[in-house]
Design a protein around this motif. Structure first.
Motif, PDB file in Angstrom:
ATOM      1  N   LYS A 218      66.840  32.686 -22.147  1.00 58.53           N
ATOM      2  CA  LYS A 218      65.758  32.246 -21.506  1.00 58.53           C
ATOM      3  C   LYS A 218      66.077  30.882 -21.441  1.00 58.53           C
ATOM      4  CE  LYS A 218      62.170  35.802 -22.490  1.00 58.53           C
ATOM      5  NZ  LYS A 218      62.893  36.744 -22.895  1.00 58.53           N
ATOM      6  N   GLY A 219      65.498  30.278 -20.435  1.00 58.67           N
ATOM      7  CA  GLY A 219      65.451  28.821 -19.993  1.00 58.67           C
ATOM      8  C   GLY A 219      64.197  28.216 -20.577  1.00 58.67           C
ATOM      9  N   PHE A 220      64.530  26.862 -21.091  1.00 60.45           N
ATOM     10  CA  PHE A 220      63.434  25.937 -21.831  1.00 60.45           C
ATOM     11  C   PHE A 220      63.214  25.050 -20.410  1.00 60.45           C
ATOM     12  CE2 PHE A 220      65.481  26.206 -25.962  1.00 60.45           C
ATOM     13  CZ  PHE A 220      64.474  27.123 -26.459  1.00 60.45           C
ATOM     14  N   VAL A 221      62.187  25.253 -19.877  1.00 59.54           N
ATOM     15  CA  VAL A 221      61.772  24.263 -18.615  1.00 59.54           C
ATOM     16  C   VAL A 221      60.781  23.190 -18.829  1.00 59.54           C
ATOM     17  CG1 VAL A 221      60.888  24.747 -16.131  1.00 59.54           C
ATOM     18  CG2 VAL A 221      62.360  26.520 -17.431  1.00 59.54           C
ATOM     19  N   PHE A 222      60.812  21.932 -18.516  1.00 56.72           N
ATOM     20  CA  PHE A 222      59.956  21.014 -18.508  1.00 56.72           C
ATOM     21  C   PHE A 222      59.271  20.884 -17.359  1.00 56.72           C
ATOM     22  CE2 PHE A 222      58.905  16.406 -18.528  1.00 56.72           C
ATOM     23  CZ  PHE A 222      58.165  16.431 -19.610  1.00 56.72           C
ATOM     24  N   ASN A 223      57.952  20.714 -17.601  1.00 51.94           N
ATOM     25  CA  ASN A 223      56.817  20.452 -16.548  1.00 51.94           C
ATOM     26  C   ASN A 223      56.458  19.084 -16.702  1.00 51.94           C
ATOM     27  OD1 ASN A 223      54.536  20.400 -14.994  1.00 51.94           O
ATOM     28  ND2 ASN A 223      54.202  22.501 -14.901  1.00 51.94           N
ATOM     29  N   PRO A 224      56.795  17.963 -15.630  1.00 48.71           N
ATOM     30  CA  PRO A 224      56.582  16.770 -15.718  1.00 48.71           C
ATOM     31  C   PRO A 224      55.077  16.470 -15.221  1.00 48.71           C
ATOM     32  CG  PRO A 224      57.864  17.305 -13.669  1.00 48.71           C
ATOM     33  CD  PRO A 224      57.734  18.389 -14.359  1.00 48.71           C
ATOM     34  N   VAL A 225      54.528  17.385 -14.712  1.00 50.07           N
ATOM     35  CA  VAL A 225      53.104  17.426 -14.541  1.00 50.07           C
ATOM     36  C   VAL A 225      52.148  17.464 -15.618  1.00 50.07           C
ATOM     37  CG1 VAL A 225      50.970  17.962 -13.094  1.00 50.07           C
ATOM     38  CG2 VAL A 225      53.145  17.768 -11.945  1.00 50.07           C
ATOM     39  N   ARG A 226      52.413  18.734 -16.330  1.00 48.87           N
ATOM     40  CA  ARG A 226      51.709  18.958 -17.556  1.00 48.87           C
ATOM     41  C   ARG A 226      52.048  18.436 -18.722  1.00 48.87           C
ATOM     42  NH1 ARG A 226      52.233  24.605 -16.043  1.00 48.87           N
ATOM     43  NH2 ARG A 226      53.749  24.701 -18.007  1.00 48.87           N
ATOM     44  N   TRP A 227      53.528  17.632 -18.743  1.00 49.28           N
ATOM     45  CA  TRP A 227      54.261  17.069 -19.670  1.00 49.28           C
ATOM     46  C   TRP A 227      54.609  18.070 -20.770  1.00 49.28           C
ATOM     47  CZ3 TRP A 227      56.789  13.194 -18.170  1.00 49.28           C
ATOM     48  CH2 TRP A 227      57.442  12.177 -19.127  1.00 49.28           C
ATOM     49  N   ASP A 228      55.038  19.080 -20.691  1.00 45.87           N
ATOM     50  CA  ASP A 228      55.051  19.922 -21.660  1.00 45.87           C
ATOM     51  C   ASP A 228      56.371  21.198 -21.381  1.00 45.87           C
ATOM     52  OD1 ASP A 228      54.163  22.050 -19.617  1.00 45.87           O
ATOM     53  OD2 ASP A 228      52.283  22.488 -21.188  1.00 45.87           O
ATOM     54  N   TRP A 229      56.866  21.857 -22.366  1.00 42.95           N
ATOM     55  CA  TRP A 229      57.728  22.917 -22.204  1.00 42.95           C
ATOM     56  C   TRP A 229      57.388  24.278 -22.018  1.00 42.95           C
ATOM     57  CZ3 TRP A 229      63.002  21.484 -21.569  1.00 42.95           C
ATOM     58  CH2 TRP A 229      63.325  20.021 -21.869  1.00 42.95           C
ATOM     59  N   SER A 230      58.107  25.147 -21.353  1.00 40.88           N
ATOM     60  CA  SER A 230      57.918  26.577 -21.508  1.00 40.88           C
ATOM     61  C   SER A 230      58.954  27.386 -21.237  1.00 40.88           C
ATOM     62  CB  SER A 230      56.764  26.843 -20.351  1.00 40.88           C
ATOM     63  OG  SER A 230      57.358  26.598 -18.910  1.00 40.88           O
ATOM     64  N   LEU A 231      58.888  28.733 -21.772  1.00 44.25           N
ATOM     65  CA  LEU A 231      59.918  29.596 -21.663  1.00 44.25           C
ATOM     66  C   LEU A 231      60.087  30.131 -20.172  1.00 44.25           C
ATOM     67  CD1 LEU A 231      59.841  31.355 -24.970  1.00 44.25           C
ATOM     68  CD2 LEU A 231      61.606  29.817 -24.122  1.00 44.25           C
ATOM     69  N   SER A 232      61.270  30.634 -19.801  1.00 42.54           N
ATOM     70  CA  SER A 232      61.514  30.978 -18.348  1.00 42.54           C
ATOM     71  C   SER A 232      62.212  32.187 -18.435  1.00 42.54           C
ATOM     72  CB  SER A 232      61.788  29.822 -17.327  1.00 42.54           C
ATOM     73  OG  SER A 232      62.163  30.760 -16.072  1.00 42.54           O
ATOM     74  N   ASP A 233      62.094  33.160 -17.763  1.00 40.11           N
ATOM     75  CA  ASP A 233      63.235  34.221 -17.632  1.00 40.11           C
ATOM     76  C   ASP A 233      64.245  33.850 -16.690  1.00 40.11           C
ATOM     77  OD1 ASP A 233      62.026  36.026 -19.596  1.00 40.11           O
ATOM     78  OD2 ASP A 233      60.485  36.812 -18.182  1.00 40.11           O
ATOM     79  N   ARG A 234      63.742  33.124 -15.632  1.00 39.03           N
ATOM     80  CA  ARG A 234      64.681  32.941 -14.423  1.00 39.03           C
ATOM     81  C   ARG A 234      65.291  31.577 -14.281  1.00 39.03           C
ATOM     82  NH1 ARG A 234      60.694  34.672  -9.670  1.00 39.03           N
ATOM     83  NH2 ARG A 234      59.358  33.417 -11.152  1.00 39.03           N
TER      84      ARG A 234
END
Length: 247
Positions: A218-234
Motif C-alpha cells: 500500500k502507499g503512504f500518501v501525504f495530503n498537503p491540505v489536511r497536512w496528514d498521511w493516509s494509506l492508499s491501495d493505488r
C-alpha cells in the motif's frame, strides 16, 4: 556462528548518528517520521492482528509475540509495540541511537531490548522473531538482497515481515528529495539518495529472492491540505509499505 558480511553503509549510518539526539523532537529533524507514524502504526497493527488473529481492542493484543524493529532509531515504533504487549528488540547500526532510545523507554516505563547491532549479526546468532519491522531502512543499505535475506532468516516459519521504503521515479525525486530536503527542510540535505530508491515491483522481486512471500502493498500518501498521511491501495508513487510472509 560466524557473523555474516554486513550490508551496513558507513556513510548512511553517519547521517543518522549526527541526528540521534533529535529522535523524540516532533518538530526536529525527524518531524516527517512523527507525522507519518500514526499511518505506519495503523498498517503495522492491522497486518499483525490479521496474521496472528489478535483483537486490537484487547488490553495487550500482541502478548506472546516477539518483534524486531531493525533500524529502530530512537524507538518510535518499538514503544507502541511494547505498549501493545509484545516482547520487543530494537536494533540499529548507528550506535548513538541506542542510548537515546533506552533513556526514552525508561522514562516511559517500558522494557525494550535495544541493541547496537545489524540484521546480519542477529541472524548469525540464531535470533528468531514472529515479526520483523523493516521501515525506511532498505534504501540505506549497501546490498538490499543480502540485507532482506538476513531479515528473512530472523523470522520463524509463518512470520511476518513489514517493509516500507520510497519508490524510484521522477515524482519521488521531486517530493522526497527536492521537497522534503530542500523546500520544506524536513530532512537534512543528502539524507536520501534517489538512485537507492526501490520500486514496488523491484522490492517484491527482492523479497521473493530472499525467501519471503509478498502478500500486500500500500502507499503512504501525504495530503498537503489536511497536512496528514493516509494509506492508499493505488497510489504507491512515493512512500509505500509491503507485507510478506515466511513460508
Amino acid at each position: 556462528m560466524q557473523a555474516q558480511q554486513s550490508t551496513v553503509d558507513a556513510g548512511e549510518v553517519a547521517k543518522f548518528e549526527a541526528m540521534a539526539a533529535e529522535w523524540w523532537d516532533p518538530n526536529g529533524k525527524f518531524k516527517p517520521l512523527h507525522m507519518l507514524n500514526p499511518c505506519r502504526l495503523d498498517y503495522i497493527t492491522t497486518q499483525i492482528a490479521a496474521e496472528f488473529d489478535r483483537d486490537l481492542g484487547a488490553a495487550a493484543p500482541f502478548d506472546g509475540l516477539r518483534i524486531l524493529d531493525i533500524g529502530c532509531g530512537g524507538g518510535l515504533l518499538c514503544e507502541p509495540m511494547a505498549r501493545l504487549g509484545a516482547t520487543v528488540v530494537g536494533a540499529d547500526a548507528a550506535e548513538r541511537n541506542i542510548p537515546v532510545a533506552q533513556v526514552h523507554a525508561e522514562q516511559s516505563g517500558l522494557n525494550i531490548d535495544y541493541r547496537h547491532t545489524t540484521a546480519e549479526d542477529l541472524a548469525a546468532a540464531g535470533e528468531q522473531f514472529d515479526i520483523v519491522l523493516n521501515m525506511e531502512v532498505v534504501e540505506h543499505v549497501a546490498d538490499p538482497l543480502t540485507y532482506l535475506t538476513a531479515c528473512q532468516q530472523l523470522l520463524r516459519p509463518g512470520g511476518l515481515h513489514i517493509c516500507s521504503t520510497i519508490n524510484r521515479n521522477p515524482k519521488s525525486f521531486v517530493v522526497a528529495i527536492i521537497g522534503a530536503e530542500h523546500v520544506m527542510r524536513w530532512l537534512p540535505k543528502g539524507t536520501h539518495e534517489w538512485n537507492k530508491f526501490i520500486t514496488p515491483d523491484e522490492l517484491f522481486d527482492l523479497l521473493g529472492k530472499a525467501g519471503l512471500t509478498p502478500v500486500d502493498r500500500k502507499g503512504f500518501v501525504f495530503n498537503p491540505v489536511r497536512w496528514d498521511w493516509s494509506l492508499s491501495d493505488r497510489d504507491l508513487s512515493v512512500n509505500y509499505v509491503t507485507a510478506a510472509l515466511k513460508p
